[in-house]
Write an enzyme that holds these catalytic residues in place. Sequence first.
Site, PDB file in Angstrom:
ATOM      1  N   THR A  87      34.497 -44.637   9.950  1.00 43.25           N
ATOM      2  CA  THR A  87      34.942 -44.843   8.568  1.00 43.25           C
ATOM      3  C   THR A  87      33.862 -44.481   7.555  1.00 43.25           C
ATOM      4  O   THR A  87      34.138 -44.375   6.364  1.00 43.25           O
ATOM      5  CB  THR A  87      35.359 -46.313   8.341  1.00 43.25           C
ATOM      6  OG1 THR A  87      34.266 -47.166   8.710  1.00 43.25           O
ATOM      7  CG2 THR A  87      36.573 -46.661   9.162  1.00 43.25           C
TER       8      THR A  87
ATOM      9  N   ARG B 220      27.580 -42.384  13.067  1.00 43.22           N
ATOM     10  CA  ARG B 220      26.621 -43.491  13.150  1.00 43.22           C
ATOM     11  C   ARG B 220      26.305 -43.751  14.617  1.00 43.22           C
ATOM     12  O   ARG B 220      27.186 -44.088  15.398  1.00 43.22           O
ATOM     13  CB  ARG B 220      27.206 -44.735  12.487  1.00 43.22           C
ATOM     14  CG  ARG B 220      26.170 -45.743  12.061  1.00 43.22           C
ATOM     15  CD  ARG B 220      26.778 -46.811  11.170  1.00 43.22           C
ATOM     16  NE  ARG B 220      27.110 -46.316   9.852  1.00 43.22           N
ATOM     17  CZ  ARG B 220      27.572 -47.070   8.867  1.00 43.22           C
ATOM     18  NH1 ARG B 220      27.763 -48.356   9.066  1.00 43.22           N
ATOM     19  NH2 ARG B 220      27.852 -46.553   7.686  1.00 43.22           N
TER      20      ARG B 220
ATOM     21  N   SER C  23      23.846 -47.158   6.555  1.00 43.26           N
ATOM     22  CA  SER C  23      24.259 -48.201   5.620  1.00 43.26           C
ATOM     23  C   SER C  23      23.547 -49.524   5.877  1.00 43.26           C
ATOM     24  O   SER C  23      22.348 -49.641   5.730  1.00 43.26           O
ATOM     25  CB  SER C  23      25.778 -48.359   5.650  1.00 43.26           C
ATOM     26  OG  SER C  23      26.225 -49.211   4.625  1.00 43.26           O
ATOM     27  N   HIS C  24      24.298 -50.538   6.277  1.00 43.92           N
ATOM     28  CA  HIS C  24      23.781 -51.891   6.450  1.00 43.92           C
ATOM     29  C   HIS C  24      23.256 -52.146   7.861  1.00 43.92           C
ATOM     30  O   HIS C  24      22.850 -53.263   8.170  1.00 43.92           O
ATOM     31  CB  HIS C  24      24.883 -52.896   6.128  1.00 43.92           C
ATOM     32  CG  HIS C  24      26.127 -52.664   6.945  1.00 43.92           C
ATOM     33  ND1 HIS C  24      26.938 -51.578   6.746  1.00 43.92           N
ATOM     34  CD2 HIS C  24      26.691 -53.361   7.956  1.00 43.92           C
ATOM     35  CE1 HIS C  24      27.950 -51.613   7.604  1.00 43.92           C
ATOM     36  NE2 HIS C  24      27.815 -52.690   8.350  1.00 43.92           N
TER      37      HIS C  24
ATOM     38  N   ASP D 190      22.335 -53.386   0.231  1.00 44.40           N
ATOM     39  CA  ASP D 190      22.136 -53.027   1.627  1.00 44.40           C
ATOM     40  C   ASP D 190      21.265 -51.780   1.752  1.00 44.40           C
ATOM     41  O   ASP D 190      20.659 -51.316   0.787  1.00 44.40           O
ATOM     42  CB  ASP D 190      23.480 -52.826   2.322  1.00 44.40           C
ATOM     43  CG  ASP D 190      24.202 -51.573   1.852  1.00 44.40           C
ATOM     44  OD1 ASP D 190      23.949 -51.135   0.715  1.00 44.40           O
ATOM     45  OD2 ASP D 190      25.023 -51.025   2.620  1.00 44.40           O
TER      46      ASP D 190
ATOM     47  N   ASP E 183      21.628 -48.508   2.029  1.00 46.57           N
ATOM     48  CA  ASP E 183      21.792 -47.311   1.196  1.00 46.57           C
ATOM     49  C   ASP E 183      22.302 -47.625  -0.205  1.00 46.57           C
ATOM     50  O   ASP E 183      22.618 -46.710  -0.971  1.00 46.57           O
ATOM     51  CB  ASP E 183      22.713 -46.301   1.876  1.00 46.57           C
ATOM     52  CG  ASP E 183      24.136 -46.815   2.049  1.00 46.57           C
ATOM     53  OD1 ASP E 183      24.317 -48.043   2.140  1.00 46.57           O
ATOM     54  OD2 ASP E 183      25.069 -45.994   2.096  1.00 46.57           O
TER      55      ASP E 183
ATOM     56  N   ASP F 217      25.043 -49.319  -1.392  1.00 48.24           N
ATOM     57  CA  ASP F 217      26.440 -49.371  -1.821  1.00 48.24           C
ATOM     58  C   ASP F 217      27.061 -50.765  -1.684  1.00 48.24           C
ATOM     59  O   ASP F 217      28.122 -51.020  -2.263  1.00 48.24           O
ATOM     60  CB  ASP F 217      27.301 -48.318  -1.102  1.00 48.24           C
ATOM     61  CG  ASP F 217      27.281 -48.433   0.415  1.00 48.24           C
ATOM     62  OD1 ASP F 217      26.649 -49.369   0.943  1.00 48.24           O
ATOM     63  OD2 ASP F 217      27.901 -47.566   1.070  1.00 48.24           O
ATOM     64  N   ARG F 218      26.414 -51.673  -0.971  1.00 46.60           N
ATOM     65  CA  ARG F 218      26.951 -53.030  -0.831  1.00 46.60           C
ATOM     66  C   ARG F 218      26.146 -54.016  -1.669  1.00 46.60           C
ATOM     67  O   ARG F 218      24.986 -53.775  -1.991  1.00 46.60           O
ATOM     68  CB  ARG F 218      26.921 -53.476   0.631  1.00 46.60           C
ATOM     69  CG  ARG F 218      27.785 -52.618   1.530  1.00 46.60           C
ATOM     70  CD  ARG F 218      27.804 -53.131   2.945  1.00 46.60           C
ATOM     71  NE  ARG F 218      28.621 -52.241   3.771  1.00 46.60           N
ATOM     72  CZ  ARG F 218      29.352 -52.633   4.808  1.00 46.60           C
ATOM     73  NH1 ARG F 218      29.362 -53.908   5.148  1.00 46.60           N
ATOM     74  NH2 ARG F 218      30.058 -51.774   5.496  1.00 46.60           N
TER      75      ARG F 218
ATOM     76  N   GLU G 195      36.155 -56.587   1.352  1.00 46.42           N
ATOM     77  CA  GLU G 195      35.530 -57.860   1.697  1.00 46.42           C
ATOM     78  C   GLU G 195      34.128 -57.709   2.267  1.00 46.42           C
ATOM     79  O   GLU G 195      33.352 -58.657   2.257  1.00 46.42           O
ATOM     80  CB  GLU G 195      36.403 -58.623   2.700  1.00 46.42           C
ATOM     81  CG  GLU G 195      36.800 -57.856   3.948  1.00 46.42           C
ATOM     82  CD  GLU G 195      35.665 -57.610   4.915  1.00 46.42           C
ATOM     83  OE1 GLU G 195      34.826 -58.521   5.076  1.00 46.42           O
ATOM     84  OE2 GLU G 195      35.615 -56.522   5.505  1.00 46.42           O
TER      85      GLU G 195
ATOM     86  N   LYS H 209      31.260 -47.029  -3.162  1.00 49.38           N
ATOM     87  CA  LYS H 209      30.951 -48.357  -3.676  1.00 49.38           C
ATOM     88  C   LYS H 209      29.537 -48.346  -4.243  1.00 49.38           C
ATOM     89  O   LYS H 209      28.737 -47.480  -3.891  1.00 49.38           O
ATOM     90  CB  LYS H 209      31.139 -49.428  -2.610  1.00 49.38           C
ATOM     91  CG  LYS H 209      30.556 -49.144  -1.241  1.00 49.38           C
ATOM     92  CD  LYS H 209      30.980 -50.233  -0.276  1.00 49.38           C
ATOM     93  CE  LYS H 209      30.600 -49.916   1.163  1.00 49.38           C
ATOM     94  NZ  LYS H 209      31.537 -49.003   1.813  1.00 49.38           N
TER      95      LYS H 209
END
Length: 539
Positions: free
Chosen positions: A17, A21, A112-113, A276, A278, A280-281, A363, A375
């Site tokens: 998604t 990764r 990402s995270h 996070d 990168d 985006d969170r 979420e 995001k």
Amino acid sequence: MIKTVQTTPYDDQKMGTAGLRRKSKIVMQPHYVENFMQSIFNTIGDLKGKTFLVGGDGRFYNDVAIQKIIKMAAANGVSKLIIGQNGFISTPAGSHVILKHKADGGFVLSASHNPGGENGDFGIKYANETGGQAPSAITDKIYQNTKNIKEYKICDVPDIDLSKLGKQELCGMEIEIIDPVSDYVNMMQEIFDFNAIKKLFANGFTMRFDAMNAVTGPYAQRIFEEILGAKKGSVVNAAPLPDFGGLHPDPNLVYAKDLVDLMFSDKAPDFGAANDGDGDRNMILGKKFFVTPSDSLAILTDNYKYIPAYKDGIYGVAKSAATSTAVGRVAKAHNIGYYEVPTGWKYFVNLMDSKRITICGEESFGTGASHIREKDGIWAVLFWLSIIAATGKSVEEITIEHWKKYGRSYYMRFDFEGISTETADKLMADLEAKLPSLNGKEINGFTVEKAAPFVYQDPVDGSSTKNGLVISFKDGSRIVYRLSGTGSSGATLRVYLEKYETEKLLEKPQGMLEDILKAAMDIAEITPRTGKQHADVIT
């Protein structure tokens, strides 16, 4: 100068998604990055005249992979690359650069995270000209290409210096090294009233922003400390590190423990936030108070008129299916468009491009808007600071007033990690087969109103996507099950629980959801199938 290198395919280069990764050591295998990138270039086709962004979150192996991508882009005929200085750029800033420069796409190297380092994770996100993640129709073609690749092209030249701002040339391709922060800051100043937030800090307001040793440290320092006047040191863990300083750069109650401990102590500042890996969170906290991402999305949407860029109205709002229904009640009250999509930010892009939505979120600590096609963690923090500046109220006061107005969706996510893919797939398949038999049944005090897979019909391109299983109860409670697509190995079963209340607004979520959790565990037979008595991560 241009070499054609013979290679053999890897069988694990299907994007999830949020791009490809994998564990860092897998990506470090010979020709692994090269095979994947050549498959993308092959799928795009004629690259003459095309411009792409390149950058990353600074995690381990970013520097090596970026040099490979630069040399391969030149060898494959790309006309220009725009690269963040020292190879750094956040995912939201990268999306903005693609849109601003009308680039044909971009490559942001991030998982990402997920944890970084040699024993951590690595990722490559491929964005198209929208500034958002490439759609499944394209990523499926790329995957097919990875299975048949026999050779790749690369320029046999020394590495280039990524620290020097300005233009240079490599194998006939133009390279422009840019400050990755300045364009993004300018965009934020166009959206928000920075003067109002400056006054907030000038009057003694305090905050703690945890960049988690990841890419948004320099962005946060420039915006919050240098421009808005937050006290020096308000941004912590600000230097991006290849292994994130040993931190798991996921801004939630488990992994941002130092921030959470501070915010729930007697020494808490007025406001707390984290981003996070990168950028985006985001996670939002007040003094001894946590705002769930589902509630944050609803509150931002309800208060859009405080933001200069949205004061004349917004088109609508969208959420992922797993996110709580809180924002749906806001959309109804404001009479704006409302959409539920599968998990994955790419599903919001069509809605933004067709002007059906302005704000969206999920979420998993992600909120954003149509200023870009990803995001955006710092955007969310600035939105919250704007509401606080406009109302003079605390995070807790804003949230409780929202619940009094709309009711509260008690909501939590339970992650069961490290399950074998075979076990997880069979659990979901058997559960889906069981769903029709659950309709009308009473389970642990809850009566099932509807049990069915979540199926999304895209109103723009007509595509259909199934993503997760939903059990809705007559009292408005819900259970959502899905397998995560953001891990690098094994499978994570995510179980989302929601209970709607209009009277009991200040209870502890886990207590309110205890009965529905037992029902969720029993229905899916989680313990007998996985051996897990409890979730590994609860957020």
